[in-house]
Design a protein around this motif. Sequence first.
Motif, short mmCIF file in Angstrom:
data_model
loop_
_atom_site.label_atom_id
_atom_site.label_comp_id
_atom_site.label_asym_id
_atom_site.label_seq_id
_atom_site.Cartn_x
_atom_site.Cartn_y
_atom_site.Cartn_z
N ARG A 114 0.81 -1.22 0.00
CA ARG A 114 0.00 0.00 0.00
C ARG A 114 0.85 1.28 0.00
O ARG A 114 0.34 2.35 -0.23
N HIS A 115 2.13 1.14 0.30
CA HIS A 115 2.99 2.32 0.33
C HIS A 115 3.26 2.80 -1.09
O HIS A 115 3.59 1.99 -1.97
N PRO A 116 3.13 4.11 -1.36
CA PRO A 116 3.32 4.61 -2.74
C PRO A 116 4.67 4.24 -3.34
O PRO A 116 4.76 3.96 -4.54
N ARG A 117 5.73 4.22 -2.54
CA ARG A 117 7.06 3.92 -3.07
C ARG A 117 7.17 2.49 -3.57
O ARG A 117 8.02 2.18 -4.41
N LYS A 118 6.34 1.60 -3.05
CA LYS A 118 6.39 0.19 -3.44
C LYS A 118 5.39 -0.13 -4.56
O LYS A 118 5.22 -1.30 -4.90
N ARG A 119 4.77 0.92 -5.11
CA ARG A 119 3.81 0.71 -6.20
C ARG A 119 4.14 1.69 -7.34
O ARG A 119 3.35 2.58 -7.66
N PRO A 120 5.31 1.59 -7.92
CA PRO A 120 5.76 2.60 -8.91
C PRO A 120 4.90 2.65 -10.17
O PRO A 120 4.67 3.73 -10.70
N VAL A 121 4.40 1.52 -10.64
CA VAL A 121 3.63 1.52 -11.88
C VAL A 121 2.30 2.24 -11.69
O VAL A 121 1.93 3.14 -12.45
N LEU A 125 1.15 5.93 -13.22
CA LEU A 125 -0.04 6.13 -14.04
C LEU A 125 -0.96 7.18 -13.44
O LEU A 125 -1.49 8.04 -14.15
N MET A 126 -1.17 7.14 -12.13
CA MET A 126 -2.05 8.11 -11.48
C MET A 126 -1.46 9.52 -11.54
O MET A 126 -2.17 10.49 -11.77
N THR A 127 -0.14 9.61 -11.34
CA THR A 127 0.51 10.92 -11.43
C THR A 127 0.38 11.50 -12.84
O THR A 127 0.08 12.69 -13.02
N PHE A 128 0.57 10.64 -13.84
CA PHE A 128 0.42 11.08 -15.22
C PHE A 128 -1.01 11.56 -15.49
O PHE A 128 -1.22 12.59 -16.14
N ALA A 129 -2.00 10.82 -14.97
CA ALA A 129 -3.40 11.21 -15.17
C ALA A 129 -3.70 12.55 -14.53
O ALA A 129 -4.37 13.41 -15.13
N TRP A 130 -3.21 12.79 -13.31
CA TRP A 130 -3.48 14.05 -12.63
C TRP A 130 -2.76 15.22 -13.31
O TRP A 130 -3.29 16.34 -13.38
N ILE A 134 -4.99 18.34 -14.55
CA ILE A 134 -4.71 19.69 -14.02
C ILE A 134 -4.12 20.58 -15.12
O ILE A 134 -4.50 21.75 -15.28
N GLY A 135 -3.19 20.01 -15.89
CA GLY A 135 -2.55 20.80 -16.93
C GLY A 135 -3.51 21.28 -17.99
O GLY A 135 -3.51 22.46 -18.36
N PHE A 136 -4.37 20.38 -18.49
CA PHE A 136 -5.32 20.77 -19.51
C PHE A 136 -6.40 21.71 -18.97
O PHE A 136 -6.92 22.56 -19.70
N THR A 137 -6.74 21.57 -17.68
CA THR A 137 -7.70 22.50 -17.08
C THR A 137 -7.13 23.92 -17.04
O THR A 137 -7.80 24.88 -17.42
N LEU A 138 -5.88 24.03 -16.59
CA LEU A 138 -5.25 25.35 -16.55
C LEU A 138 -5.07 25.92 -17.96
O LEU A 138 -5.27 27.12 -18.19
N LEU A 139 -4.71 25.07 -18.91
CA LEU A 139 -4.55 25.53 -20.28
C LEU A 139 -5.86 26.04 -20.86
O LEU A 139 -5.89 27.05 -21.56
N ALA A 140 -6.97 25.37 -20.52
CA ALA A 140 -8.28 25.80 -21.01
C ALA A 140 -8.66 27.16 -20.44
O ALA A 140 -9.25 27.99 -21.13
N PHE A 141 -8.31 27.40 -19.17
CA PHE A 141 -8.61 28.71 -18.57
C PHE A 141 -7.85 29.83 -19.28
O PHE A 141 -8.33 30.95 -19.38
N VAL A 142 -6.67 29.51 -19.78
CA VAL A 142 -5.83 30.53 -20.42
C VAL A 142 -6.29 30.82 -21.84
O VAL A 142 -6.40 31.98 -22.26
N VAL A 143 -6.59 29.77 -22.61
CA VAL A 143 -6.85 29.96 -24.04
C VAL A 143 -8.32 29.87 -24.41
O VAL A 143 -8.68 30.23 -25.54
#
Length: 371
Positions: A114-121, A125-130, A134-143
Amino acid sequence: MNEQEKREYNRVYKAAKQQGEPFYPNAIIKDALVALFIFLVLVALSAFFKAELQAPANPSDSTYIPHPEWYFLFLYEMLKFFPGDLVIFGVIILPAIVFTTLFTLPWLDHSKERHPRKRPVIMGLMTFAWVIIIGFTLLAFVVAPHQVETVQSVAGYNQQQANAGQALFIDQCASCHGKYGEGGPNPATIGSVIPPISSKGFLSTFTDDTLFNIVTNGLSDRGMAAFSQSKGGPLDDAKIELLVAYIRHWETDPPVVAEYVPPTPVSSAAGSADLNSAPPSANQGVAARGPALFSAWCANCHGSDGTKAVGPNQIIIVAPAFLVTKQDNDLVDTIYKGFPKPNKMPAFRTILKAQDISDLLAWMRTFQKKQ
């Protein structure tokens, strides 16, 4: 999970259960308190932060640019990367893959760690999704196109904004739309006329965000350039908001101008002399052109046929009894100087040409002859 892992899991579970607390009433009370807190927060938000409601949908308005609420902005922005036939992949296939993966995740992930360090895959994937969300949300607010929520409301309109908005309108817009929004010749299409934008009928069909979008993005099919700096224009968002506020105030306080009237060539009967070289007079005017000019510049106050009584003395400007008491130079002086108080009649010296005034006088004198 093999037998050894099951025995170890049961041992840890029994030990944790002996050290725990009963579900009822402890957990029930905690859940109830959290639910009550969330309910009170929602009530407070509803009471003190009103929903931003826009005008009813207008199917005939092709200039309105809709966009979703903030929690769907990342999907809205992602669609830009799937043009044409690829939109099916962005709208249906990709979201289906993501939600199917989340739904089947308990069956795909058998790790007991259950520790994040022991579940790299999984964590990767979750970090990439977030980051994507977040990135596309901020980009949409700008453009994303500017919307009504950030445009200043008419209720906040003050004299300082009026002066700034008027100066911007005269500098950037009056060459095509006229000083009073009455319209004018369309430089993009020879022979066509830009309709008035200062009438209540026009403004009642456009919301503030639609006006903002038109000024920001332009109307390329009608020859109007984009004025936003993000589109290569001269104005930032704050200045466009001032323009929108200034244009919007015409809805409750429309100018005298109704619409632009294309000049009519002087007929041969009027002679070849320069009619604008002499002071305006009925003798130099063409009465047939008077009705169109009167309808555009005077009818808002004096009535469509000039028979509406105005001012403290209830004057009807086409009444024979009034006209016989006024010489042409008296009427010209009134038109030139106006009656700011108490009749709110503007001065037309810089608005109407001498020939236009002569045409108006010639038309008005026809009523005197009917006496």
